[in-house]
Design a protein around this motif. Sequence first.
Motif, PDB file in Angstrom:
ATOM      1  N   SER A 147     108.802-125.697  -2.138  1.00  0.00           N
ATOM      2  CA  SER A 147     108.681-125.360  -3.564  1.00  0.00           C
ATOM      3  C   SER A 147     107.262-125.642  -4.070  1.00  0.00           C
ATOM      4  O   SER A 147     106.683-124.842  -4.800  1.00  0.00           O
ATOM      5  N   VAL A 148     106.667-126.758  -3.633  1.00  0.00           N
ATOM      6  CA  VAL A 148     105.300-127.063  -4.092  1.00  0.00           C
ATOM      7  C   VAL A 148     104.294-126.121  -3.401  1.00  0.00           C
ATOM      8  O   VAL A 148     103.336-125.649  -4.019  1.00  0.00           O
ATOM      9  N   ASN A 149     104.533-125.815  -2.136  1.00  0.00           N
ATOM     10  CA  ASN A 149     103.649-124.843  -1.465  1.00  0.00           C
ATOM     11  C   ASN A 149     103.704-123.478  -2.159  1.00  0.00           C
ATOM     12  O   ASN A 149     102.691-122.779  -2.244  1.00  0.00           O
ATOM     13  N   LEU A 150     104.886-123.114  -2.646  1.00  0.00           N
ATOM     14  CA  LEU A 150     105.027-121.833  -3.339  1.00  0.00           C
ATOM     15  C   LEU A 150     104.222-121.836  -4.648  1.00  0.00           C
ATOM     16  O   LEU A 150     103.503-120.884  -4.955  1.00  0.00           O
ATOM     17  N   GLU A 151     104.325-122.939  -5.392  1.00  0.00           N
ATOM     18  CA  GLU A 151     103.504-123.057  -6.631  1.00  0.00           C
ATOM     19  C   GLU A 151     102.029-122.932  -6.286  1.00  0.00           C
ATOM     20  O   GLU A 151     101.255-122.292  -6.983  1.00  0.00           O
ATOM     21  N   ARG A 152     101.635-123.586  -5.175  1.00  0.00           N
ATOM     22  CA  ARG A 152     100.224-123.517  -4.741  1.00  0.00           C
ATOM     23  C   ARG A 152      99.830-122.098  -4.398  1.00  0.00           C
ATOM     24  O   ARG A 152      98.714-121.665  -4.665  1.00  0.00           O
ATOM     25  N   ALA A 153     100.772-121.375  -3.763  1.00  0.00           N
ATOM     26  CA  ALA A 153     100.468-119.987  -3.380  1.00  0.00           C
ATOM     27  C   ALA A 153     100.153-119.171  -4.637  1.00  0.00           C
ATOM     28  O   ALA A 153      99.204-118.378  -4.660  1.00  0.00           O
ATOM     29  N   TYR A 154     100.937-119.363  -5.708  1.00  0.00           N
ATOM     30  CA  TYR A 154     100.666-118.631  -6.963  1.00  0.00           C
ATOM     31  C   TYR A 154      99.323-119.044  -7.557  1.00  0.00           C
ATOM     32  O   TYR A 154      98.570-118.215  -8.058  1.00  0.00           O
ATOM     33  N   LYS A 155      99.042-120.352  -7.476  1.00  0.00           N
ATOM     34  CA  LYS A 155      97.723-120.830  -7.955  1.00  0.00           C
ATOM     35  C   LYS A 155      96.606-120.095  -7.212  1.00  0.00           C
ATOM     36  O   LYS A 155      95.667-119.588  -7.814  1.00  0.00           O
ATOM     37  N   LEU A 156      96.748-120.054  -5.889  1.00  0.00           N
ATOM     38  CA  LEU A 156      95.691-119.433  -5.077  1.00  0.00           C
ATOM     39  C   LEU A 156      95.597-117.937  -5.357  1.00  0.00           C
ATOM     40  O   LEU A 156      94.494-117.388  -5.479  1.00  0.00           O
ATOM     41  N   LEU A 157      96.751-117.275  -5.482  1.00  0.00           N
ATOM     42  CA  LEU A 157      96.720-115.835  -5.770  1.00  0.00           C
ATOM     43  C   LEU A 157      96.079-115.561  -7.126  1.00  0.00           C
ATOM     44  O   LEU A 157      95.436-114.528  -7.325  1.00  0.00           O
ATOM     45  N   GLY A 158      96.259-116.501  -8.075  1.00  0.00           N
ATOM     46  CA  GLY A 158      95.616-116.343  -9.378  1.00  0.00           C
ATOM     47  C   GLY A 158      94.110-116.570  -9.291  1.00  0.00           C
ATOM     48  O   GLY A 158      93.329-115.847  -9.908  1.00  0.00           O
ATOM     49  N   LYS A 159      93.697-117.574  -8.515  1.00  0.00           N
ATOM     50  CA  LYS A 159      92.302-118.021  -8.574  1.00  0.00           C
ATOM     51  C   LYS A 159      91.374-117.370  -7.531  1.00  0.00           C
ATOM     52  O   LYS A 159      90.173-117.257  -7.781  1.00  0.00           O
ATOM     53  N   PRO A 208      90.846-114.255  -6.477  1.00  0.00           N
ATOM     54  CA  PRO A 208      90.026-113.113  -6.929  1.00  0.00           C
ATOM     55  C   PRO A 208      88.862-113.556  -7.826  1.00  0.00           C
ATOM     56  O   PRO A 208      87.746-113.032  -7.714  1.00  0.00           O
ATOM     57  N   ALA A 209      89.113-114.548  -8.697  1.00  0.00           N
ATOM     58  CA  ALA A 209      88.044-115.018  -9.593  1.00  0.00           C
ATOM     59  C   ALA A 209      86.947-115.724  -8.788  1.00  0.00           C
ATOM     60  O   ALA A 209      85.757-115.586  -9.101  1.00  0.00           O
ATOM     61  N   ILE A 210      87.342-116.463  -7.736  1.00  0.00           N
ATOM     62  CA  ILE A 210      86.316-117.127  -6.903  1.00  0.00           C
ATOM     63  C   ILE A 210      85.512-116.068  -6.141  1.00  0.00           C
ATOM     64  O   ILE A 210      84.282-116.125  -6.072  1.00  0.00           O
ATOM     65  N   VAL A 211      86.220-115.066  -5.591  1.00  0.00           N
ATOM     66  CA  VAL A 211      85.533-114.000  -4.841  1.00  0.00           C
ATOM     67  C   VAL A 211      84.520-113.306  -5.759  1.00  0.00           C
ATOM     68  O   VAL A 211      83.331-113.174  -5.431  1.00  0.00           O
ATOM     69  N   ALA A 212      85.007-112.828  -6.902  1.00  0.00           N
ATOM     70  CA  ALA A 212      84.147-112.028  -7.782  1.00  0.00           C
ATOM     71  C   ALA A 212      82.989-112.870  -8.309  1.00  0.00           C
ATOM     72  O   ALA A 212      81.826-112.447  -8.276  1.00  0.00           O
ATOM     73  N   SER A 249      78.602-106.919   0.451  1.00  0.00           N
ATOM     74  CA  SER A 249      78.832-108.283   0.951  1.00  0.00           C
ATOM     75  C   SER A 249      80.148-108.874   0.435  1.00  0.00           C
ATOM     76  O   SER A 249      80.542-109.964   0.852  1.00  0.00           O
ATOM     77  N   ILE A 250      80.825-108.148  -0.430  1.00  0.00           N
ATOM     78  CA  ILE A 250      82.079-108.669  -0.968  1.00  0.00           C
ATOM     79  C   ILE A 250      83.307-108.003  -0.295  1.00  0.00           C
ATOM     80  O   ILE A 250      84.448-108.359  -0.580  1.00  0.00           O
ATOM     81  N   TYR A 251      83.055-107.083   0.647  1.00  0.00           N
ATOM     82  CA  TYR A 251      84.194-106.382   1.285  1.00  0.00           C
ATOM     83  C   TYR A 251      85.108-107.361   2.035  1.00  0.00           C
ATOM     84  O   TYR A 251      86.329-107.266   1.952  1.00  0.00           O
ATOM     85  N   THR A 252      84.505-108.289   2.801  1.00  0.00           N
ATOM     86  CA  THR A 252      85.349-109.217   3.574  1.00  0.00           C
ATOM     87  C   THR A 252      86.041-110.226   2.648  1.00  0.00           C
ATOM     88  O   THR A 252      87.226-110.521   2.842  1.00  0.00           O
ATOM     89  N   PRO A 253      85.345-110.749   1.631  1.00  0.00           N
ATOM     90  CA  PRO A 253      86.076-111.586   0.660  1.00  0.00           C
ATOM     91  C   PRO A 253      87.245-110.847  -0.013  1.00  0.00           C
ATOM     92  O   PRO A 253      88.288-111.458  -0.270  1.00  0.00           O
ATOM     93  N   ILE A 254      87.095-109.560  -0.281  1.00  0.00           N
ATOM     94  CA  ILE A 254      88.223-108.807  -0.868  1.00  0.00           C
ATOM     95  C   ILE A 254      89.383-108.783   0.135  1.00  0.00           C
ATOM     96  O   ILE A 254      90.546-108.986  -0.220  1.00  0.00           O
ATOM     97  N   PHE A 255      89.064-108.531   1.393  1.00  0.00           N
ATOM     98  CA  PHE A 255      90.090-108.557   2.447  1.00  0.00           C
ATOM     99  C   PHE A 255      90.797-109.917   2.411  1.00  0.00           C
ATOM    100  O   PHE A 255      92.033-110.000   2.388  1.00  0.00           O
ATOM    101  N   PHE A 256      90.012-111.004   2.335  1.00  0.00           N
ATOM    102  CA  PHE A 256      90.643-112.325   2.329  1.00  0.00           C
ATOM    103  C   PHE A 256      91.541-112.503   1.109  1.00  0.00           C
ATOM    104  O   PHE A 256      92.653-113.039   1.204  1.00  0.00           O
ATOM    105  N   SER A 257      91.038-112.068  -0.042  1.00  0.00           N
ATOM    106  CA  SER A 257      91.815-112.241  -1.263  1.00  0.00           C
ATOM    107  C   SER A 257      93.170-111.544  -1.119  1.00  0.00           C
ATOM    108  O   SER A 257      94.211-112.097  -1.475  1.00  0.00           O
ATOM    109  N   ALA A 258      93.149-110.320  -0.584  1.00  0.00           N
ATOM    110  CA  ALA A 258      94.401-109.584  -0.368  1.00  0.00           C
ATOM    111  C   ALA A 258      95.305-110.311   0.623  1.00  0.00           C
ATOM    112  O   ALA A 258      96.533-110.330   0.473  1.00  0.00           O
ATOM    113  N   ARG A 259      94.707-110.927   1.647  1.00  0.00           N
ATOM    114  CA  ARG A 259      95.463-111.594   2.720  1.00  0.00           C
ATOM    115  C   ARG A 259      95.974-112.969   2.292  1.00  0.00           C
ATOM    116  O   ARG A 259      96.811-113.571   2.978  1.00  0.00           O
ATOM    117  N   THR A 260      95.483-113.491   1.145  1.00  0.00           N
ATOM    118  CA  THR A 260      95.915-114.818   0.678  1.00  0.00           C
ATOM    119  C   THR A 260      97.434-114.926   0.680  1.00  0.00           C
ATOM    120  O   THR A 260      98.002-115.937   1.099  1.00  0.00           O
TER     121      THR A 260
END
Length: 375
Positions: free
Chosen positions: A119-131, A133-137, A329-340
Amino acid sequence: MKEQVNYSPGLDGIIAAETKLSFLDTVQSEIVIRGYDLIDLSETVGYLEIVNLLLQGRLPDAEEKAGLEKALKNEYEIPVEILKILRLLPEKTHPMDALRTGISALAGYDANIDDRSASVNLERAYKLLGKVPAIVANSYRVLNKQEVVLPNKDLSYSSNFYYMITGKVPSAVEEKIFDQSLLLYSEHEMPNSTFTARVIASTLSDLYGALTGAVASLKGSLHGGANEAVMYMLLEAGTVDKFERLLEGKLANKEKIMGFGHRVYMKKMDPRALIMKQALKQLCDAKGDDRLYKMCEAGEVIMEREKGLYPNLDYYAAPVYYMLGLPISIYTPIFFSARTVGLCAHVIEQHANNRIFRPRVNYIGERHNRNVISN
Ligand SMILES: CC(=O)SCCNC(=O)CCNC(=O)[C@H](O)C(C)(C)COP(=O)(O)OP(=O)(O)OC[C@H]1O[C@@H](n2cnc3c(N)ncnc32)[C@H](O)[C@@H]1OP(=O)(O)O
Ligand SMILES: O=C([O-])CC(=O)C(=O)O
């Protein structure tokens, strides 16, 4: 006496985990994601449906999807200190290295960092999915001395991601294609980065650490780094004729051509690449400029003829991102963001049924006689 062990270089063909998340079914030509074919889904649903499918185990109805989007929007803000850390990085830092630093730094903001429950890992997953893209951009923007673009919660998840990178709201077609690219990159069974994340998680280390390691893995040009390498190669050539000569020269020098070949689909086209090829055609037609499409097609012909090799997703995602006006230079970070999402789902699964990864070796070094050492 020497123990007998099996050795497969690169762990080719080795089963590393049991998973309910995904499977590349090369017999039926399906990328199975929790029972559904990702290619079929790419025509009917968007990235957020895949997020729900991977993390909650089902495709969401409209209400559940809206709830998911709201939950992610609530996690969009990144700590200001992380922007400060990113500003301290040398100008030449690659955005993948900045992303690795940013994700690693997020661990310090997690009040329950020692809790590995699902349950806590799931909350973390949402945190990461939210944040993420903002870190990448914004890591890209900060490194390039551009103003930070704050998230716009009025936009859809994918539109907001595109907007934070470019500062522009995408058109409906741009949004659809960008979202589709995120969906295609979302999850892919056991690539090197996912294996890395699971290996790290198997020590009972945390989700941030597992994802930090996965960024490092994905950066390599044999994996996610191939998408930016493809784009530099296409731009270096510039025309069909020059691209054909460039590829022939590289092959004559026994160099690997980025964007071709795949451990699992080596002798046929990655089905995700075909979807991005169609998207490239659509973008080229809309702009009345088919140069990149023609170059990519010519590259396909040469690689099939000379090596019997076919494109992987990175080969067509790269020119699609270029036509969408995204910085290379942001293509691979976008890939990572999608793969999060895929990575988080794998770490949750690993923690739920864990055994530490600890393989053995075939020792091929010298042995010295004990008596000689002790004398
Ligand atoms: C979304 C993704 O991350 S997809 C992967 C993106 N990576 C790339 O596009 C990088 C280019 N491709 C490659 O390097 C490889 O095909 C990989 C890393 C994807 C798979 O590697 P492996 O499964 O270990 O295959 P391996 O490298 O052993 O290749 C098998 C044979 O095909 C050749 N080959 C494979 N890919 C290529 C390529 N892109 N260009 C030229 N030759 C290639 C190899 O030279 C080798 O030939 P040989 O048997 O004559 O020595
Ligand atoms: O599956 C792999 O080895 C690499 C890949 O295509 C991906 O991670 O999407």
